[in-house]
Design a protein around this motif. Structure first.
Motif, short mmCIF file in Angstrom:
data_model
loop_
_atom_site.label_atom_id
_atom_site.label_comp_id
_atom_site.label_asym_id
_atom_site.label_seq_id
_atom_site.Cartn_x
_atom_site.Cartn_y
_atom_site.Cartn_z
N ASN A 220 -7.58 14.61 2.94
CA ASN A 220 -8.39 14.02 4.01
C ASN A 220 -9.14 12.80 3.45
OD1 ASN A 220 -9.82 13.54 6.37
ND2 ASN A 220 -11.38 15.09 5.93
N ALA A 221 -8.40 11.68 3.34
CA ALA A 221 -8.97 10.45 2.81
C ALA A 221 -8.15 9.27 3.32
CB ALA A 221 -8.98 10.47 1.28
N PRO A 222 -8.78 8.11 3.54
CA PRO A 222 -8.05 6.95 4.09
C PRO A 222 -7.03 6.37 3.11
CG PRO A 222 -10.31 6.35 3.56
CD PRO A 222 -10.22 7.84 3.42
N THR A 223 -7.31 6.41 1.83
CA THR A 223 -6.37 5.92 0.80
C THR A 223 -6.13 7.03 -0.22
OG1 THR A 223 -8.23 4.94 -0.42
CG2 THR A 223 -7.02 3.50 1.10
N ARG B 32 -11.59 17.92 -0.47
CA ARG B 32 -10.96 17.03 0.52
C ARG B 32 -9.55 17.46 0.91
NH1 ARG B 32 -13.69 12.03 0.29
NH2 ARG B 32 -12.42 11.40 2.09
N ASP C 7 0.80 -1.21 0.00
CA ASP C 7 0.00 0.00 0.00
C ASP C 7 0.85 1.27 0.00
OD1 ASP C 7 0.95 -0.46 2.57
OD2 ASP C 7 -0.76 0.53 3.52
N SER D 203 3.70 7.74 8.22
CA SER D 203 2.38 7.18 7.98
C SER D 203 1.96 7.52 6.54
CB SER D 203 1.37 7.78 8.97
OG SER D 203 1.34 9.19 8.85
N THR D 204 0.85 6.90 6.10
CA THR D 204 0.40 7.13 4.73
C THR D 204 -0.40 8.43 4.68
OG1 THR D 204 0.31 4.75 4.40
CG2 THR D 204 -0.80 6.10 2.77
#
Length: 445
Positions: A152-155, A169, A98, A107-108
């Motif tokens: 502002n997004a998980p992926t 976002r 990922d 962190s990602t």
């Protein structure tokens, strides 16, 4: 598979995300099947192949070149013992599917610049994530000097920046100032980080340590925990007037007290600090980023020049054997032989160059030409608190000789002397051995 060539300065994880987005992938398994088919078509067996290697091959690039141009790994290994790239050792590489090519400690999180997005859309019709927007502690675009936005997004990397911008976002982090200053610590740190990112290889660990310790000596800082100079590197960093920024990026900085050793920063001078420690030290110790890079690069080139024409692997291995016993045999011989390489060589039976490299890694003076023992004795007095004038008068040494010796010594000298002093406390006959370094170890308490 719809191919997607990596764009200039594009992150590997973002390049992967564009392939994912263009081909309408819904899951990681979809992407892996796409890559497997593309590699088989090109005649490669993808079984067991690292993701970064897969991306390089589908892009028609060498893995080393792809890593240098599109990963953040150069920032994860600024210096190595042998000066080799970490990409040559897959065990040490962060290669999670990922986030291939991203540093172990990050962190990602995806950063982007509004101005860059606008320019990308005008020139290419789409936008992409850049490496230099993901440097540790650099919250400004190095091109436009404006504060970066966070997705502002998980992926975040699975969708291009301009799509996130359209969806509202993008968020601004709580970091000041909004614009990168023209001069000062933050600007030097940013410029140094960018230059290191673009370097083709890491520094030798011994080279960067020597350069920074010598610079610390020059500006009057304490080079080791046992030195009597009051000001530490961490104190010097506090004086850069960027404590809010430092506190956000250095773990435990709120516990830092004036003139007290702070490991995460002060172990840059002779230890193995966090990766960012070298960058912060370079930005704090030098007046310009150019001066910092020139000093460290010069030291690195001198060490590499010494390796020219030799069996590098053999040389490094021999030097590692010597420096592995740094707290005992090699340091003891260093003091007993009055820091001259020749007698150390004769007693150990190693090539003189290997001894020189080992001393460099240990942070001990790498001296090829003999110097008068009275200057060495004066140096010991000076390191234990006497003024230059007093030390030179006591040992009949010239100030120029003492300053020259200081210029090629580094922080571990004093630490070595203190470590050895107790062992030689019972030595006697000071008249006969007046100029012997061991006598001065006993006397300079």
């Amino acid at each position: 598979m719809i191919s997607a060539e990596p764009m200039p300065h594009e992150l590997a994880v973002a390049h992967q995300g564009r392939i994912y987005w263009l081909n309408g992938c819904l899951h990681e398994d979809d992407l892996q099947r796409l890559l497997n088919r593309a590699l088989v078509e090109r005649g490669y067996d993808s079984k067991g192949m690292r993701r970064l290697h897969q991306l390089a091959l589908v892009s028609g690039m060498d893995i080393g070149e792809y890593t240098r141009r599109h990963s953040m790994l150069p920032m994860d290994c600024i210096a190595t013992f042998d000066g080799n790239e970490r990409s040559e050792n897959p065990v040490l590489m962060n290669d999670k599917p990922d986030r291939p090519g991203m540093p172990l400690y990050r962190s990602t999180v995806a950063y982007c610049c509004h101005e860059c997005i606008t320019e990308d859309l005008q020139k290419a019709g789409f936008s992409w994530y850049r490496r230099y927007h993901h440097l540790f502690g650099v919250h400004w675009c190095v091109v436009h000097r404006r504060r970066l936005s966070i997705v502002n997004a998980p992926t975040p990397f699975t969708v291009p920046p301009h799509i996130w911008l359209q969806q509202g976002r993008l968020m601004s982090p709580e970091i000041t100032p909004d614009v990168l200053p023209e001069v000062g610590f933050l600007t030097r740190y940013t410029q140094i980080s960018m230059t290191v990112l673009e370097r083709g290889r890491p520094f030798f660990l011994g080279a960067i340590s020597d350069a920074l310790m010598m610079r610390a000596f020059e500006i009057g800082l304490r080079p080791s925990p046992s030195s009597r100079r009051p000001t530490l590197l961490s104190d010097h960093l506090s004086g850069q007037n960027e404590n809010a920024w430092v506190a956000k990026h250095v773990a435990g900085w709120e516990t830092k007290k004036p003139f007290e050793y702070f490991a995460n920063i002060d172990r840059v001078l002779g230890g193995e600090p966090p990766t960012y420690g070298y960058l912060m030290a370079m930005a704090a110790l030098y007046e310009t980023a150019e001066d910092a890079m020139e000093s460290v690069s010069r030291q690195d080139c001198q060490l590499r020049d010494g390796l020219t024409g030799r069996n590098v692997e053999h040389c490094i291995n021999e030097s590692r054997v010597l420096s592995a016993n740094g707290c005992s045999d090699t340091e003891t011989l260093f003091a007993e032989c009055q820091r001259f390489i020749e007698p150390i060589v004769s007693r150990l039976g190693f090539d003189s160059f290997y001894v020189a490299v080992a001393l460099s890694y240990l942070g001990l003076p790498n001296l090829y030409a003999p110097r008068p023992s009275d200057a060495w004795a004066a140096l010991i007095r000076f390191l234990h608190g006497e003024s230059v004038a007093t030390a030179c008068i006591a040992e009949s040494a010239s100030r120029s000789d003492l300053r020259a010796l200081l210029g090629i010594c580094c922080g571990k000298v004093l630490l070595t002397l203190r470590r050895l002093r107790r062992k030689f406390m019972r030595r006697s006959d000071p008249v006969e051995c007046r100029k012997n370094v061991m006598v001065h170890l006993v006397q300079a308490r």
